[in-house]
Design an enzyme around this catalytic site. Structure first.
Site, short mmCIF file in Angstrom:
data_model
loop_
_atom_site.label_atom_id
_atom_site.label_comp_id
_atom_site.label_asym_id
_atom_site.label_seq_id
_atom_site.Cartn_x
_atom_site.Cartn_y
_atom_site.Cartn_z
N ASP A 91 -2.45 -8.42 1.98
CA ASP A 91 -2.93 -8.58 0.62
C ASP A 91 -2.28 -9.80 -0.02
OD1 ASP A 91 -4.22 -7.43 -1.87
OD2 ASP A 91 -2.12 -7.39 -2.49
N GLU A 132 -5.74 -12.11 3.40
CA GLU A 132 -6.53 -12.30 2.19
C GLU A 132 -6.05 -13.65 1.64
OE1 GLU A 132 -7.80 -9.82 -1.76
OE2 GLU A 132 -5.66 -10.01 -1.36
#
Length: 702
Positions: A352, A388
């Site tokens: 993330d 990401e």
């Protein structure tokens, strides 16, 4: 450890080499990092966690590691730390020995978090705000760390080791995926045990899924602001324990249920990828609670603003940013990753806000400490790594910039596919790049075409069905006056916002969903779908359901569209059978086939060369050629023709010369049911607003 702690325990120096609390059969060694502390106390608690039985100074410090060994201290003992040092927030130090701290390396928690004022290092409501000092004991209001039984966390796990070539990812939430599943036992719904139940594994096998990408499962804390609104952090992007499985997903097997879940996935041939959040912690900004890292060594664990060290660098948008440039913070991240691979059997990670992990003082650095450590690690060398590729910090959008062996979430792909099927101008040209794995972004440094993780919907944003039902976000239930969530959804409601009983609108929406699913599964790269999208699951227009632990986010299995599920399964089967649509290398029209023809040709429906300069271009075809391994291990040519008709009318498609073979029409998105049909003529009619896929069947001996 229970009554034995009611008498004074003698503590030996122990070892600094292995951080955390580890039982060796005779006793437990404790080791914790703090560079700026002046004293570290180990606190032992009763079995119910309600009573602090003893405080013991860790007697030794080796470098920045404080350590000690307690003979006879057994697994199951509850403990925490109190750390002394300067409380000078303006200098970045927030030590407060009145606050019980979790061990960053603990593998189990006992008890729950609360928002009691004593959990804050400062006096809540004080005019001095966080510059004040709170001397209340937080221990009654925070979880305790647990000395784990080493037999429960053996380092003997094996990963499945599937390659990327046939990968098909399914993004899922542990709880929401099975909470309403009628074929999962009620006692198992919403748990690790339930996610790996036969009913759900059967569904994944039907879809042809090769990897489940789980939203965060590392132990987390919901933000106080959410709890004040009677909400929780449902998605889980607020980690506080990087080695501990989140307890709210425990089923009858408790913490052992996670490893058992992974093992059952592996038995079904499905990998497990974890969405991990090492970019920030659940302690929030300078007004957040003191639960672990902040009290252990705030100035080391977090990135602080130059010249204003009272405040945190907030490149994550979540209040703080972990300082992975510090060797001991980086070590914690690497130790955590190895734990999930070696002990839990996890097959890969999706990082993330990965840019936050790769940002050095001078900015994003593909050769920085985090990426260098990760790429050289022998344990992690064989697992899947997905970035990401953005955060909210300066220079935070780095799509296509990560080095091998990373794959990356491709949000540009998502927007392109949505824009194309919505009918936006000039989107056909962008779709051409997307269909070939976005080579303009990823074809550097020897990267493979699977580097682009192609998705049209994910947890963050509208579900796929909602992109055809809503133009505006409907996030009122989040309590933020509908200001949160994406504004640019590239969605369409077909004239009616929300649900409709107009059969024409309903079928047009289903057609759009089929088209998008077909586009994702037929593109070069790695396809990923959001759990429930295969059956038209809706979140009633909420495009930021991060705090909705209820029917809004839980998949309503009984309302799913079995026709769409069957269509998704057919697409997956087609992709699995035909290597031409999932090639390892990027395609540039080069001659790489045995007969010397190019690996890809763009065509118009009439068979002529495609005119990319046509501003009104809305429909296109591409002919793919590649080598597929047959069951005998020999090489054979695989030839696939894809046609994308965005027009509101039938288009006549002139098929390429089949030679001595025959074209087979295998995929037709104008219908749920897919039946392979031989084509007898030189052309076919492709239905309005649809996708078609044909394969060339060569005659025996040709």
């Amino acid at each position: 450890m229970n009554d034995q702690c009611r008498v004074a325990l003698e503590i030996a120096p122990g070892s600094p080499h292995r951080l955390g609390a580890h039982f060796d059969g005779d006793g437990t060694n404790f080791a914790v990092f703090s560079e700026n502390a002046t004293r570290v106390k180990l606190c032992i608690f009763s079995a119910d966690g309600l009573h602090e039985l003893q405080r013991i100074d860790l007697p030794e410090r080796t470098g920045s590691v404080w350590h000690g060994y307690l003979q006879g201290l057994k697994p199951g003992t509850l403990y925490g730390y109190r750390v002394e040092g300067p409380y000078t927030p303006e200098n970045g130090h927030r030590f407060n020995p009145n606050k019980l701290l979790l061990d960053p390396y603990t593998r189990e928690f006992h008890g729950l978090f609360s928002e009691h004022p004593s959990t804050f290092g400062y006096q809540v409501g004080s005019p001095q705000v966080d510059l004040s000092f709170d001397d209340r004991d937080s221990a009654p209001h925070v979880p305790k760390s647990v000395v784990s039984d080493p037999l429960s966390f053996l380092t003997d796990a094996k990963t499945l080791g599937r390659g990327w070539d046939d990968a098909f990812c399914y993004e899922a939430h542990v709880k929401g995926t099975t909470k309403l599943h009628p074929a999962v036992a009620e006692t198992l719904r919403g748990t690790y045990d339930g996610l790996s139940s036969p009913a759900f594994l059967e569904h994944l096998t039907r879809l042809g899924v090769t990897a489940v990408e789980l939203l965060p499962v590392q132990a987390l804390k919901s933000e106080g602001a959410l709890q004040a609104r009677s909400l929780v952090n449902y998605w889980g992007y607020n980690t506080i324990g990087f080695f501990a499985p989140e307890p709210r997903y425990f089923g009858p097997s408790g913490v052992l249920g996670f490893r058992a879940m992974v093992d059952r996935f592996h038995e079904a041939g499905i990998e497990v990828i974890l969405d991990v959040v090492y970019n920030h912690s659940g302690e929030g900004d300078h007004l957040g609670p003191t639960l672990s890292f902040r009290g252990l060594d705030n100035a080391s664990y977090y990135r602080l603003l130059d010249g204003q060290r009272r405040y945190y660098v907030n490149d994550t948008g979540c209040g703080n940013t972990l300082n992975v440039s510090h060797p001991f913070v980086l070590r914690m991240v690497m130790d955590s990753l190895r734990f999930w691979v070696q002990t839990m059997g996890v097959d890969g990670f999706r990082f993330d806000l990965a840019v936050s992990l790769c940002r050095e003082r001078h900015g994003f650095d593909m050769h920085g400490g985090f990426l260098d450590s990760l790429r050289q690690d022998p344990v992690l060398a064989g697992v899947k790594l997905i970035a990401e590729p953005w955060d909210v910090g300066p220079g935070g959008y780095q799509l296509g910039k990560f080095p091998p062996p990373f794959a990356e979430w491709n949000d540009r792909y998502r927007d392109t596919v949505r824009r194309f099927w919505r009918g936006d101008g000039h989107s056909a040209q962008d779709l051409g790049s997307a269909l070939l794995g976005s080579a303009d972004l990823f074809d550097t440094g020897g990267r493979r075409s699977w580097s682009s993780v192609n998705f049209a919907a994910a947890h963050d944003g509208f579900t796929l069905a909602d992109t055809t039902r809503y133009v505006k976000r409907h996030n009122e239930a989040n309590g933020e006056n509908n200001r949160d969530g994406h504004q640019s959804n590239y969605s369409d409601n077909f004239g009616v916002e929300g649900m409709s009983d107009d059969t024409v609108i309903v079928e047009a929406r289903r057609q759009r969903v089929r088209n998008i699913l077909a586009t994702v599964l037929l593109s070069q790269g790695t396809p990923m779908i959001l759990a429930g999208d295969e059956g038209g699951n809706s979140q009633d227009g909420n495009n930021n359901a991060y705090c909705q632990d209820n029917e809004t986010s839980w998949i309503d299995w009984q309302s799913l569209d079995d026709g769409l599920i069957e269509f998704t399964s057919a697409l997956s089967g087609f992709r699995r059978r035909h290597a031409a649509v999932r090639q390892n290398s990027f395609l540039h029209g080069m001659s790489r086939t045995t007969d010397g023809r190019p690996d890809v040709e763009w065509r118009d429906f009439d068979g002529s060369a495609l005119n990319w300069r046509d501003p009104g271009l809305s429909s296109l075809c591409l002919l793919l050629r590649g080598c597929a391994e047959c069951s005998a291990g020999l090489q054979s040519e695989d030839e696939v023709l894809l046609a994308f008709n965005r027009e509101p009318r039938d288009l006549e498609l002139v098929l390429p010369d089949s030679g001595t073979g025959q074209w087979i029409w295998e995929i037709n998105s104008s219908s749920d049911i897919q039946v392979a049909e031989p084509v007898t003529g030189a052309s076919v009619l492709v239905a309005p607003q649809s996708v078609a896929a044909f394969t060339l069947r060569r005659h025996e001996g040709a």
